[in-house]
Design an enzyme around this catalytic site. Structure first.
Site, PDB file in Angstrom:
ATOM      1  N   HIS A 340      74.535  30.193  15.718  1.00 20.32           N
ATOM      2  CA  HIS A 340      74.936  31.342  16.524  1.00 20.32           C
ATOM      3  C   HIS A 340      74.053  31.544  17.745  1.00 20.32           C
ATOM      4  O   HIS A 340      74.537  31.895  18.803  1.00 20.32           O
ATOM      5  CB  HIS A 340      74.872  32.635  15.699  1.00 20.32           C
ATOM      6  CG  HIS A 340      75.765  32.640  14.510  1.00 20.32           C
ATOM      7  ND1 HIS A 340      75.551  33.435  13.413  1.00 20.32           N
ATOM      8  CD2 HIS A 340      76.880  31.948  14.243  1.00 20.32           C
ATOM      9  CE1 HIS A 340      76.502  33.234  12.528  1.00 20.32           C
ATOM     10  NE2 HIS A 340      77.317  32.321  13.010  1.00 20.32           N
ATOM     11  N   SER A 375      86.437  37.121   5.131  1.00 18.49           N
ATOM     12  CA  SER A 375      85.888  36.159   6.086  1.00 18.49           C
ATOM     13  C   SER A 375      86.903  35.046   6.263  1.00 18.49           C
ATOM     14  O   SER A 375      87.789  34.861   5.416  1.00 18.49           O
ATOM     15  CB  SER A 375      84.557  35.587   5.583  1.00 18.49           C
ATOM     16  OG  SER A 375      83.582  36.598   5.466  1.00 18.49           O
ATOM     17  N   HIS A 392      81.097  35.095  16.094  1.00 18.37           N
ATOM     18  CA  HIS A 392      80.364  34.730  14.877  1.00 18.37           C
ATOM     19  C   HIS A 392      80.592  35.743  13.773  1.00 18.37           C
ATOM     20  O   HIS A 392      79.972  35.659  12.706  1.00 18.37           O
ATOM     21  CB  HIS A 392      78.871  34.573  15.181  1.00 18.37           C
ATOM     22  CG  HIS A 392      78.082  35.859  15.161  1.00 18.37           C
ATOM     23  ND1 HIS A 392      78.495  37.006  15.795  1.00 18.37           N
ATOM     24  CD2 HIS A 392      76.886  36.160  14.587  1.00 18.37           C
ATOM     25  CE1 HIS A 392      77.580  37.948  15.610  1.00 18.37           C
ATOM     26  NE2 HIS A 392      76.611  37.470  14.884  1.00 18.37           N
ATOM     27  N   GLY A 393      81.468  36.712  14.005  1.00 17.73           N
ATOM     28  CA  GLY A 393      81.756  37.718  12.992  1.00 17.73           C
ATOM     29  C   GLY A 393      82.585  38.834  13.592  1.00 17.73           C
ATOM     30  O   GLY A 393      83.219  38.665  14.648  1.00 17.73           O
TER      31      GLY A 393
END
Length: 463
Positions: A340, A375, A392-393
């Site tokens: 990340h 996820s 990344h999320g």
């Protein structure tokens, strides 16, 4: 979008112009421009906009390097220095250490465990007890030769694995499997290194060291989480990953810990010191490095990035060995390990990703939801406009300081969080994060990624 006109006016007073069309904000001021992929249902934050344009404006004062392109993914929100979700491309002879910060190569590894939900449920109590002791109560033994760390920093992970001692965690390790799994680590082979830039404490004269940060999760949003495959969107991609509905995976989210802090702090300070004497410092206080120093930073950053790989690899090995009595170690394997917070040399650019991840065409990426949310294992589509990146999320929407005041811990009857610090249940509550659904959908619609597998949390461990 109800607050957008007010935000436009507020940003206009700062000399920032912003427009919105088809899920994309285009922002610019007199010094820089950037694009932000963000659905209208999610808030655009003024501080994050300001931070992104500040980074987009960083340049060498003598014209030896500059930012070429800046954009952001839908988990976009303010960071301590750089906004999370930012992707900044510079010329190959220029880097911005603060764009990555101290948490170098923070990333996520996802592994198959060889278990399905029924098998895991039958051993749930044992799994909790073993992993709690090993990961949260320091019940781990991760010995490393000093020569091994020197090999890691000078030569790379393959050489490091050859140096593992027949002690502690490594007694039962399948070294051939660990070597094969290097290929699943995105960007790992491109990181440079040089032991001169590593902490001396890891390369002392004594043969064996046991760093306190080895196989350590760290705080904040880092975690180790078991998930259940609860939906398969692409059968062929799931087959490629070795997954089917009902399988248990484990995600490991952590970074370079004290080695990243050691490297990041030093090079951010050096970038400031290198600013020409007598020249007014930029008001935003952000600095780049050019030429030789940029090349040396890439080696120093690579040292911390390689250590982050070691950290996730060791945590994965702990999981394997703690599950060995219910799942054969060779039944588990790494699907992907994605970074990340790194700079990667891609084509003509140094691509800085802060809280965003590479999503090259055909490459696996991970988009974790908040604690308790789904996820997604996704395939990148290599979209050039977004510098071949994805989020990344989900991204925070409430600061930790603010969520602590709410003092409302999570309660969930299906998913469970194991932690020694009850405040984590408040700081990392699902309500502190954006919903992952719109974040994922925006990127699919824009052509950044394609979702392959949805994962539902089963057990989460947080330090």
């Amino acid at each position: 979008m109800s607050n957008f006109p007010r935000l436009q006016k507020a940003l206009s007073r700062q000399g920032i112009h912003v427009s919105f069309r088809d899920g994309i904000y285009n922002i610019h001021n007199a010094h820089a421009a950037a694009s932000i992929l963000l659905p209208a249902t999610l808030p655009l934050e003024q501080k994050a906009v300001t931070q992104l344009l500040e980074f987009a404006s960083v340049a060498d004062p003598q014209g030896q390097g500059a930012v070429c392109k800046a954009c952001a993914t839908p988990d976009f929100h303010p960071g301590s220095i750089a906004p999370v979700g930012a992707v900044v491309a510079t010329s190959r002879d220029f880097v911005i250490p603060a764009a990555i910060g101290n948490d170098i190569n923070c990333g996520i590894r996802i592994m198959r465990t060889g278990l399905n939900l029924a098998q895991a449920e039958a051993h749930k109590t044992s799994i909790i007890a073993k992993l709690k002791r090993a990961i949260l109560e320091n019940g781990r033994d991760v010995p490393v030769r000093s020569a091994g760390f020197k090999a890691l920093f000078d030569d790379g992970p393959a050489s490091f694995l050859e140096q593992l001692p027949e002690l502690g965690l490594w007694r039962a390790a399948d070294r051939d499997q660990l070597q094969r799994e290097l290929a699943a680590c995105v960007g790992l082979g491109s990181f440079q290194g040089d032991a001169r830039y590593g902490p001396e404490a890891l390369m002392q004269s004594r043969e064996i060291v046991r760093p306190p940060s080895a196989a350590e999760l760290g705080g904040g949003n880092h975690f180790l989480e078991f998930n259940v495959v609860d939906e398969v969107f692409e059968r062929h991609a799931a087959y490629e990953a070795g997954l089917k509905k009902g399988d248990i995976t484990v995600m490991i989210h952590t970074g370079s810990r004290d080695v990243g802090f050691y490297v990041g702090r030093r090079w951010m300070d050096l970038a400031k010191q290198e600013w020409p004497q007598g020249l007014k410092h930029p008001s935003h206080g952000l600095y780049g490095l050019s030429g030789h120093l940029a090349a040396e930073y890439m080696k120093a950053m690579g040292v911390a990035a390689r250590y982050a790989w070691f950290n996730r690899m060791a945590l994965g090995e702990i999981v394997r060995q703690q599950l060995a009595d219910i799942a054969a170690p060779d039944a588990s394997s790494v699907i992907v390990d994605v970074p990340h917070n790194v700079v990667l040399q891609e084509g003509e650019f140094n691509v800085h990703r802060k809280g965003s991840t590479p999503a090259h065409d055909g490459q696996w990426a991970l988009i974790p939801g908040s604690m308790g949310d789904h996820s997604y294992l996704v395939k990148g589509l290599g979209h050039e406009d977004w510098l071949r990146s994805c989020s990344h999320g989900a991204g925070r929407q409430v600061r930790r300081q603010d969520i602590r005041r709410m003092k409302q811990p999570l309660v969930d009857t299906v998913w469970q969080c194991i932690t020694l610090r009850e405040e984590r249940l408040i700081e990392e509550a699902s309500s502190a994060y954006k919903p992952v659904g719109p974040v994922l959908q925006a990127q699919e619609q824009a052509g950044l990624i394609r979702a392959s597998v949805r994962l539902k949390p089963w057990l989460t461990f947080k330090a």
